[in-house]
Design a protein around this motif. Sequence first.
Motif, PDB file in Angstrom:
ATOM      1  N   PRO A 263       0.817  -1.207   0.000  1.00  0.00           N
ATOM      2  CA  PRO A 263       0.000   0.000   0.000  1.00  0.00           C
ATOM      3  C   PRO A 263       0.861   1.272   0.000  1.00  0.00           C
ATOM      4  O   PRO A 263       1.993   1.245   0.472  1.00  0.00           O
ATOM      5  CB  PRO A 263      -0.801  -0.088   1.296  1.00  0.00           C
ATOM      6  CG  PRO A 263      -0.720  -1.519   1.709  1.00  0.00           C
ATOM      7  CD  PRO A 263       0.594  -2.009   1.212  1.00  0.00           C
ATOM      8  N   PRO A 264       0.288   2.376  -0.486  1.00  0.00           N
ATOM      9  CA  PRO A 264       1.046   3.628  -0.520  1.00  0.00           C
ATOM     10  C   PRO A 264       1.318   4.142   0.889  1.00  0.00           C
ATOM     11  O   PRO A 264       0.502   3.973   1.800  1.00  0.00           O
ATOM     12  CB  PRO A 264       0.124   4.572  -1.295  1.00  0.00           C
ATOM     13  CG  PRO A 264      -1.249   4.010  -1.101  1.00  0.00           C
ATOM     14  CD  PRO A 264      -1.074   2.528  -1.034  1.00  0.00           C
ATOM     15  N   ALA A 265       2.465   4.788   1.067  1.00  0.00           N
ATOM     16  CA  ALA A 265       2.863   5.254   2.391  1.00  0.00           C
ATOM     17  C   ALA A 265       2.042   6.433   2.906  1.00  0.00           C
ATOM     18  O   ALA A 265       1.682   6.458   4.085  1.00  0.00           O
ATOM     19  CB  ALA A 265       4.349   5.603   2.381  1.00  0.00           C
ATOM     20  N   PRO A 266       1.720   7.448   2.086  1.00  0.00           N
ATOM     21  CA  PRO A 266       0.968   8.589   2.632  1.00  0.00           C
ATOM     22  C   PRO A 266      -0.385   8.170   3.198  1.00  0.00           C
ATOM     23  O   PRO A 266      -1.071   7.307   2.645  1.00  0.00           O
ATOM     24  CB  PRO A 266       0.797   9.498   1.408  1.00  0.00           C
ATOM     25  CG  PRO A 266       1.914   9.146   0.498  1.00  0.00           C
ATOM     26  CD  PRO A 266       2.111   7.674   0.680  1.00  0.00           C
ATOM     27  N   GLY A 267      -0.753   8.786   4.312  1.00  0.00           N
ATOM     28  CA  GLY A 267      -2.042   8.500   4.920  1.00  0.00           C
ATOM     29  C   GLY A 267      -2.052   7.329   5.873  1.00  0.00           C
ATOM     30  O   GLY A 267      -3.067   7.021   6.490  1.00  0.00           O
TER      31      GLY A 267
END
Length: 286
Positions: A136-140
């Motif tokens: 999953p993407p890191a931001p958030g």
Amino acid sequence: MRDSRLGTPHTIELPSGRVHYHERGQGPPIVFVHGYLVNANIWRKAAPLLSDRFRCIMPDWPLGSHLTPVNRDADLSPPGIARMIADFIEALELRDVVLFGNDSGGAYSQLAAAAHPERIRRLVLASCETPDCTWPPAPGGFPLLKRTAAHPLTYRTLYQVLRAPTAWRWRNTYGWLAKYPIDDLTMRSYVDPVLRSAAIRHDGRKAIGSVDEQFTRSAATILATTFGKPIELIWASADRVFPLASARRYADRLGVSVRTVANSYTYLTEDQPELTAALLAEAVNR
């Protein structure tokens, strides 16, 4: 719990299990691929804007917000989902497909196009993983989704916060994906399955627990070197999860340009359906 604007509901049996989908319109086929913990409802605003020219085919992929669990032993790893997309296209006897993926649906679309390009004419990616991104993407704080998928109890516990509508706007739920609040009925279609059904949680946990950026990076290499078919990038200029700068670097690698959508986060067809539909139609017709 599916919006009437999606058109006619259908089901189809694939090797991995039963898939529900909606279809609206006639013309060149567009197969839509949504991301984790949403379903075909994410296309409800865009489908009416495209169905006068295109055959819009909008499945519920088994990513946690679907209606019917797939086979217990179904492969829901990224390559398995890519195979399911290819099986779906083949089962409907579609050819010259435009594959349109948003959010992690764009990651799965890249894998499907790289591994199973035979029936795909064009790939359109909208605010999704690039080779620069983790998955999953890191931001958030989205990597927490994968970590808690290690055990059924931690996975179930994590999603209990979604019972409260106030949590839907948190940055690590939907707040950094949709710039504007999504209506309650649509949100319920997203969160209720993972809250209510152990079988759906089983599918969602298998899917999110197996994602990894190695898959998208390998697919990107194929797309950049041997895919040989048109690729389009449509991106939210204010995306907080998948930065526009990463999209531009990926576009340079692919030898294409990036079309941007202002006043939107990742869910382009939610925040700016008219402009996104216009850019998608333009991409299909090029």
